[in-house]
Design a protein around this motif. Structure first.
Motif, PDB file in Angstrom:
ATOM      1  N   UNK A  15       0.831  -1.204   0.000  1.00  0.00           N
ATOM      2  CA  UNK A  15       0.000   0.000   0.000  1.00  0.00           C
ATOM      3  C   UNK A  15       0.860   1.247   0.000  1.00  0.00           C
ATOM      4  N   UNK A  16       1.845   1.306   0.908  1.00  0.00           N
ATOM      5  CA  UNK A  16       2.682   2.497   0.959  1.00  0.00           C
ATOM      6  C   UNK A  16       3.587   2.591  -0.259  1.00  0.00           C
ATOM      7  N   UNK A  17       3.960   1.446  -0.827  1.00  0.00           N
ATOM      8  CA  UNK A  17       4.771   1.485  -2.042  1.00  0.00           C
ATOM      9  C   UNK A  17       4.007   2.186  -3.162  1.00  0.00           C
ATOM     10  N   UNK A  18       2.716   1.854  -3.299  1.00  0.00           N
ATOM     11  CA  UNK A  18       1.887   2.498  -4.328  1.00  0.00           C
ATOM     12  C   UNK A  18       1.792   3.996  -4.055  1.00  0.00           C
ATOM     13  N   UNK A  19       1.606   4.346  -2.774  1.00  0.00           N
ATOM     14  CA  UNK A  19       1.509   5.755  -2.399  1.00  0.00           C
ATOM     15  C   UNK A  19       2.830   6.478  -2.684  1.00  0.00           C
ATOM     16  N   UNK A  20       3.939   5.864  -2.301  1.00  0.00           N
ATOM     17  CA  UNK A  20       5.251   6.491  -2.453  1.00  0.00           C
ATOM     18  C   UNK A  20       5.660   6.624  -3.909  1.00  0.00           C
ATOM     19  N   UNK A  21       5.349   5.615  -4.719  1.00  0.00           N
ATOM     20  CA  UNK A  21       5.757   5.621  -6.128  1.00  0.00           C
ATOM     21  C   UNK A  21       4.913   6.587  -6.950  1.00  0.00           C
ATOM     22  N   UNK A  22       3.763   7.019  -6.398  1.00  0.00           N
ATOM     23  CA  UNK A  22       2.902   7.963  -7.107  1.00  0.00           C
ATOM     24  C   UNK A  22       3.623   9.292  -7.291  1.00  0.00           C
ATOM     25  N   UNK A  23       3.622   9.848  -8.489  1.00  0.00           N
ATOM     26  CA  UNK A  23       4.325  11.117  -8.727  1.00  0.00           C
ATOM     27  C   UNK A  23       3.875  12.217  -7.776  1.00  0.00           C
ATOM     28  N   UNK A  24       4.828  12.904  -7.215  1.00  0.00           N
ATOM     29  CA  UNK A  24       4.566  14.012  -6.309  1.00  0.00           C
ATOM     30  C   UNK A  24       5.778  14.921  -6.310  1.00  0.00           C
ATOM     31  N   UNK A  25       5.856  15.824  -5.356  1.00  0.00           N
ATOM     32  CA  UNK A  25       6.967  16.775  -5.308  1.00  0.00           C
ATOM     33  C   UNK A  25       8.320  16.075  -5.248  1.00  0.00           C
ATOM     34  N   UNK A  26       8.477  15.153  -4.289  1.00  0.00           N
ATOM     35  CA  UNK A  26       9.773  14.512  -4.068  1.00  0.00           C
ATOM     36  C   UNK A  26      10.154  13.585  -5.220  1.00  0.00           C
ATOM     37  N   UNK A  27       9.192  12.818  -5.722  1.00  0.00           N
ATOM     38  CA  UNK A  27       9.497  11.888  -6.807  1.00  0.00           C
ATOM     39  C   UNK A  27       9.789  12.633  -8.116  1.00  0.00           C
ATOM     40  N   UNK A  28       9.052  13.715  -8.368  1.00  0.00           N
ATOM     41  CA  UNK A  28       9.317  14.500  -9.561  1.00  0.00           C
ATOM     42  C   UNK A  28      10.685  15.172  -9.460  1.00  0.00           C
ATOM     43  N   UNK A  29      11.043  15.602  -8.248  1.00  0.00           N
ATOM     44  CA  UNK A  29      12.367  16.185  -8.026  1.00  0.00           C
ATOM     45  C   UNK A  29      13.451  15.150  -8.311  1.00  0.00           C
ATOM     46  N   UNK A  30      13.263  13.927  -7.820  1.00  0.00           N
ATOM     47  CA  UNK A  30      14.238  12.856  -8.051  1.00  0.00           C
ATOM     48  C   UNK A  30      14.317  12.520  -9.540  1.00  0.00           C
ATOM     49  N   UNK A  31      13.178  12.468 -10.194  1.00  0.00           N
ATOM     50  CA  UNK A  31      13.126  12.202 -11.632  1.00  0.00           C
ATOM     51  C   UNK A  31      13.889  13.274 -12.416  1.00  0.00           C
ATOM     52  N   UNK A  32      13.624  14.527 -12.091  1.00  0.00           N
ATOM     53  CA  UNK A  32      14.259  15.635 -12.794  1.00  0.00           C
ATOM     54  C   UNK A  32      15.762  15.657 -12.567  1.00  0.00           C
ATOM     55  N   UNK A  33      16.185  15.429 -11.330  1.00  0.00           N
ATOM     56  CA  UNK A  33      17.610  15.422 -11.024  1.00  0.00           C
ATOM     57  C   UNK A  33      18.306  14.225 -11.662  1.00  0.00           C
ATOM     58  N   UNK A  34      17.607  13.094 -11.709  1.00  0.00           N
ATOM     59  CA  UNK A  34      18.178  11.934 -12.369  1.00  0.00           C
ATOM     60  C   UNK A  34      18.450  12.210 -13.832  1.00  0.00           C
ATOM     61  N   UNK A  35      17.577  13.002 -14.448  1.00  0.00           N
ATOM     62  CA  UNK A  35      17.759  13.361 -15.853  1.00  0.00           C
ATOM     63  C   UNK A  35      18.938  14.306 -16.053  1.00  0.00           C
ATOM     64  N   UNK A  36      19.056  15.290 -15.159  1.00  0.00           N
ATOM     65  CA  UNK A  36      20.003  16.374 -15.398  1.00  0.00           C
ATOM     66  C   UNK A  36      21.386  16.171 -14.780  1.00  0.00           C
ATOM     67  N   UNK A  37      21.466  15.514 -13.608  1.00  0.00           N
ATOM     68  CA  UNK A  37      22.764  15.384 -12.937  1.00  0.00           C
ATOM     69  C   UNK A  37      23.166  13.933 -12.683  1.00  0.00           C
TER      70      UNK A  37
END
Length: 208
Positions: A15-37
């Motif tokens: 349940x929490x995995x589904x909640x955590x993996x859902x795009x949000x501020x922190x996950x989008x930040x990680x996604x964006x940083x993974x792309x750029x740095x």
């Protein structure tokens, strides 16, 4: 184990995995940083984010424990309110609106390691989704026949482990997802799927 309900824990983890993996501020930040740095430097942001999540979770836990023991009526109001908030976020994501929806227009994070960690920490503690999730998510998975403290410690540890895993997934897949999400229609599709999951979890929490 006499300090944790394994059946509830087995449901809490996915349940929490589904909640955590859902795009949000922190996950989008990680996604964006993974792309750029890249993944390696993004770890510094993750360390700060996890520290922030631990602070938010601990603060929420103290409040949840107090409400459960002394103010059960207020606890129910918060639970329903939390479920309604999750549904609202889901609708916003479905419409590709609000801060929870994926938006990759800005993804340039050429900053120091310290600044990365601070960015992660601030993002975590300023994330309203995190506060709502912890207040709404934890109570259904607490067995009142077992010690409160040991259960909350185990749940917080699992939260941090799952959050860290999801951050790594987002950062690692950043370059591939960037190619996929360059088409605006694909961005909207991902937001709709994530929003639907969010609404389902909100209804489940409110009705549990």
């Amino acid at each position: 184990m006499d300090f944790i309900n394994l059946a509830l824990l087995a449901v809490f983890i996915p349940t929490f995995f589904v909640v955590s993996i859902t795009p949000g501020m922190c996950m989008t930040l990680s996604l964006s940083m993974g792309m750029s740095i890249g993944l390696k430097k993004t770890f510094y942001m993750m360390y700060g984010e996890l520290l922030g999540v631990a602070l938010v979770a601990t603060s929420s836990v103290i409040g949840v424990a107090t409400i459960m023991l002394k103010y059960p009526t207020i606890f129910l109001v918060l639970k329903y309110g939390g479920g309604a908030y999750l549904i609202y976020l889901g609708v916003q994501m479905w419409l590709s609106r609000g801060k929870m929806a994926i938006n990759l227009d800005e993804c340039n994070y050429n900053i120091s390691k310290k600044s990365l960690a601070i960015q992660g920490f601030i993002t975590a503690i300023a994330n309203p989704k995190g506060w709502a999730f912890f207040i709404a998510l934890l109570p259904p998975f607490i067995d009142d026949s077992l010690p409160m403290t040991s259960q909350l410690v185990v749940l917080i540890i699992m939260i941090l482990l799952l959050e860290f895993l999801c951050l790594i997934i987002y950062a690692s897949g950043g370059k591939t997802l960037r190619k996929l999400l360059q088409d605006s229609s694909n961005v909207r599709l991902v937001n709709k799927v994530a929003g639907t999951l969010m609404m389902i979890i909100g209804v489940w929490l409110a009705s549990s």
